[in-house]
Every structure is written in structure tokens, then in C-alpha cells.
Design a protein around this motif. Structure first.
Motif, mmCIF file in Angstrom:
data_model
loop_
_atom_site.group_PDB
_atom_site.id
_atom_site.type_symbol
_atom_site.label_atom_id
_atom_site.label_comp_id
_atom_site.label_asym_id
_atom_site.label_seq_id
_atom_site.Cartn_x
_atom_site.Cartn_y
_atom_site.Cartn_z
ATOM 1 N N PRO A 1 -11.698 -2.123 6.080
ATOM 2 C CA PRO A 1 -12.231 -0.781 5.795
ATOM 3 C C PRO A 1 -13.582 -0.821 5.080
ATOM 4 O O PRO A 1 -14.039 -1.874 4.621
ATOM 5 C CB PRO A 1 -11.155 -0.167 4.888
ATOM 6 C CG PRO A 1 -9.926 -0.966 5.130
ATOM 7 C CD PRO A 1 -10.380 -2.344 5.460
ATOM 8 N N ILE B 1 0.840 -1.200 0.000
ATOM 9 C CA ILE B 1 0.000 0.000 0.000
ATOM 10 C C ILE B 1 0.875 1.250 0.000
ATOM 11 O O ILE B 1 0.611 2.211 -0.733
ATOM 12 C CB ILE B 1 -0.947 -0.007 1.212
ATOM 13 C CG1 ILE B 1 -1.991 -1.129 1.073
ATOM 14 C CG2 ILE B 1 -1.657 1.338 1.348
ATOM 15 C CD1 ILE B 1 -2.919 -1.267 2.258
ATOM 16 N N SER C 1 -10.893 5.078 6.670
ATOM 17 C CA SER C 1 -10.940 3.729 7.249
ATOM 18 C C SER C 1 -9.835 2.840 6.694
ATOM 19 O O SER C 1 -9.310 1.977 7.405
ATOM 20 C CB SER C 1 -12.309 3.087 6.991
ATOM 21 O OG SER C 1 -12.528 2.872 5.607
ATOM 22 N N THR C 2 -9.456 3.067 5.426
ATOM 23 C CA THR C 2 -8.353 2.301 4.847
ATOM 24 C C THR C 2 -7.040 2.674 5.519
ATOM 25 O O THR C 2 -6.236 1.798 5.854
ATOM 26 C CB THR C 2 -8.262 2.552 3.327
ATOM 27 O OG1 THR C 2 -9.509 2.194 2.712
ATOM 28 C CG2 THR C 2 -7.156 1.723 2.705
ATOM 29 N N ASN D 1 -14.630 -3.972 2.869
ATOM 30 C CA ASN D 1 -13.874 -4.133 1.623
ATOM 31 C C ASN D 1 -13.281 -5.549 1.624
ATOM 32 O O ASN D 1 -12.106 -5.745 1.905
ATOM 33 C CB ASN D 1 -12.772 -3.080 1.532
ATOM 34 C CG ASN D 1 -12.083 -3.070 0.186
ATOM 35 O OD1 ASN D 1 -12.049 -4.069 -0.523
ATOM 36 N ND2 ASN D 1 -11.518 -1.932 -0.175
ATOM 37 N N ILE E 1 -8.925 -5.524 -0.283
ATOM 38 C CA ILE E 1 -8.040 -5.648 0.872
ATOM 39 C C ILE E 1 -8.223 -7.006 1.555
ATOM 40 O O ILE E 1 -7.252 -7.643 1.957
ATOM 41 C CB ILE E 1 -8.286 -4.510 1.878
ATOM 42 C CG1 ILE E 1 -7.917 -3.163 1.236
ATOM 43 C CG2 ILE E 1 -7.476 -4.710 3.153
ATOM 44 C CD1 ILE E 1 -8.128 -1.976 2.126
ATOM 45 N N VAL F 1 -4.854 0.167 -3.852
ATOM 46 C CA VAL F 1 -5.347 0.844 -2.651
ATOM 47 C C VAL F 1 -4.479 2.054 -2.340
ATOM 48 O O VAL F 1 -4.973 3.153 -2.066
ATOM 49 C CB VAL F 1 -5.374 -0.121 -1.452
ATOM 50 C CG1 VAL F 1 -5.647 0.642 -0.148
ATOM 51 C CG2 VAL F 1 -6.441 -1.188 -1.652
#
Length: 321
Positions: free
Chosen positions: A275, A16, A301-302, A101, A105, A220
Motif C-alpha cells: 500500500p 490487521i 490501498s491498505t 509502505n 506492512i 494498521v
């Protein structure tokens, strides 16, 4: 034990972070995100889902963990509606609190932490996730929208309310004829025949499935680099906390109360902490509410998950027994 439990999180963070970095330096432009998303969702994801479920017999599936997940999601959804009021805006917030998700993720993360058997449990959830939650949410949205339209009828003329039967039918159809549930169902049906995939086909699917994890995580990071939080960060942060902490805490409490444990429960607990899923944004766009706040909540949230998932992994290790 701490480092052994958290070790699978390192490649997630690195991928990420790398995606974020290459976007910031301009190696990947924002205009490329839709094309990259198409590769992930329309090519790599179906390959992994079909190949994994193509070796699973129906009698091997355990639906107890999935039922626990939906129970926790339903409780949180209803609690949000009761506390926030019966409006479409509150319904959008409630959906964001419980919709994970699970693909972009969840698949690479669960695969790294729990391995192939954990993925089977996650795919069982994914096959029903959108169908159950989005169909139920559609019913709630339509009921609340009709209620709001009746209340505003005296002030302005509006279009006729949506046909609920038609809307729910579209939600069911779109949740099945979709690049995520469809290959899961197709793989399960193929597995029941007892046939084996031809060697070249199986190897091609294996290569594409292996590419899903890093590609999805890079995407992401790239998406985070181009997301602007804006003035809705407070509301978005509340949604992110509810999704990343309250939802898994509720599932954990229900599991302990019911005496449930094992890897399947641990996978669902992890899925609950993921998330906010992108499908929530599609709902807000359809009904014209909470679009900016939910878009910001997906990004927050991610980012928050990078800090909360280590705690989740430790608790999941406890649940796995």
C-alpha cells in the motif's frame, strides 16, 4: 500449491482484522495511535533492522533487484506527470503511485513469506527507498511549485520560493538520520567489523524484533478503523489501484523483459504491490496539496492489499523460479 503460497497471508489478515476489531469496540482509542506508532518506529523497528543487518557483509548484498524497483518507480512517476500535467497536485499523485509502505506492512509480510534472506533484500531497498525517492520528489515538487508561484505572481503576493538546495539538503538529512535507514546503516557498519553482539543484547534485540510484526499489523488495523474516506474516495481508489496493481505489473514486465528472476526480484515485486506509504502524506501536508485524497488513498490501498496480495504472492512465486 495455491494454499501453501497464500498461507503466510493468513496471519497478516488476522492481525490487521484484530486491530480493526479492538479499535471498533473501543479497547484502543484514536488518541493512542501516535504513541503506538512511536513504539513501532522508534523501538521495535530499529531493533529488528540493526540485528538483521548486523550479520550481513556488503559483498553479500545484491543491488540488481533494488535497481529494478527504482526503475519501475521512476517510469510510473514520469508517466503520471506526463498524463496528469506538470503540477504539484499531479506530483503528489505520482509519488503516491510509487511509494510503498515498506516498513509497517512490508517488513512483517516479507518476513513471513520470504524469511530472513528476503528481509535482507527488503532492508537493502529500505535503506535507499526514502533517500532516493523523497529526494527526487523534493526536486520535482520545488520546481513545480516555483513554476506555479511565477504563474500566480501577477495575481497575488506570496512568500519567496523555498531554497531548493536547502530543501533537498533537508530531505537527504532527514532520510538518513531517521529511525529506519540509520539502524540499517549502523548494522551494516557493525557487521564489517567482524564483532558479535553480547548475548543479552542480542537476545533483547531478538525479542523486540519479533514483536514488530504483530504490533505493526495490529496498528494498521487500528488506524484503518479510525480513518474516514470521505468524498475523495474515487480519486483515492484510482491511486490505490495504480499503487497496488499498476506498479507491480510494470515491475513484473520489466523483470521478464530483462530476463531477471530469483527471490530478490520476487521480494521487490511484492514490495511494489504494498500500500501507499505514510511519507507521501507528509509531502502533501508540506506543499498543501492532495492531503485528503492521499490520506484516503493510504486507507483504501491498505484495505485493497488484503485482496490483491494473494495474486501478488502467486506471481512472486513464479518470479522466484
Amino acid at each position: 500449491m495455491f494454499f501453501s503460497v497464500l498461507a503466510p497471508l493468513a496471519p497478516v489478515i488476522l492481525c490487521i482484522g484484530l486491530g480493526f476489531a479492538i479499535a471498533r469496540v473501543g479497547w484502543v482509542r484514536a488518541s493512542a495511535i501516535p504513541d503506538l506508532s512511536n513504539i513501532v518506529f522508534l523501538v521495535l523497528t530499529p531493533a529488528l533492522l540493526f540485528r538483521t543487518m548486523g550479520g550481513v557483509r556488503l559483498q553479500e548484498l545484491d543491488f540488481t533487484p533494488v535497481a529494478l524497483y527504482f526503475g519501475a518507480a521512476g517510469l510510473l512517476f514520469v508517466a503520471t506527470l506526463m498524463l496528469g500535467g506538470l503540477t504539484t497536485a499531479t506530483a503528489a499523485r505520482a509519488l503516491a503511485h510509487m511509494f510503498s509502505n515498506t516498513v509497517m506492512i512490508g517488513v512483517p509480510f516479507v518476513g513471513l513469506v520470504f524469511g530472513p534472506q528476503g528481509l535482507v533484500t527488503l532492508f537493502t531497498l529500505i535503506s535507499l527507498h526514502a533517500l532516493v525517492l523523497l529526494t527526487a520528489a523534493t526536486l520535482v515538487f520545488e520546481l513545480l511549485q516555483a513554476r506555479e508561484q511565477r504563474a500566480a505572481q501577477q495575481q497575488q503576493e506570496g512568500g519567496a520560493p523555498h531554497s531548493m538546495a536547502r530543501t533537498v539538503g533537508q530531505a537527504v538529512r532527514n532520510s538518513i538520520v531517521h529511525p529506519v535507514p540509520l539502524p540499517i546503516l549502523a548494522g551494516l557498519l557493525f557487521a564489517q567489523t567482524g564483532l558479535a553482539l553480547p548475548g543479552p543484547v542480542d537476545r533483547a534485540l531478538q525479542v523486540m524484533g519479533a514483536a514488530l510484526g504483530p504490533m505493526a499489523l495490529l496498528l494498521v488495523g487500528i488506524s484503518l478503523a479510525y480513518t474516514r474516506i470521505g468524498r475523495h474516495w474515487r480519486g483515492a481508489l484510482r491511486i490505490a489501484v495504480a499503487k497496488g496493481l499498476v506498479m507491480p505489473a510494470l515491475l513484473f514486465a520489466m523483470a521478464r523483459l530483462l530476463g531477471l528472476s530469483g527471490q530478490g526480484i520476487a521480494v521487490m515485486f511484492t514490495a511494489a504491490a504494498l500500500p501507499v506509504g505514510a511519507n507521501v502524506l507528509l509531502f502533501t501536508q508540506r506543499y498543501g496539496v492532495m492531503q485528503d485524497e492521499v490520506s484516503s488513498a493510504i486507507a483504501i490501498s491498505t484495505a485493497l492489499a488484503l485482496f490483491t496480495l494473494p495474486l501478488v504472492l502467486l506471481a512472486a512465486h513464479y518470479l522466484a523460479g
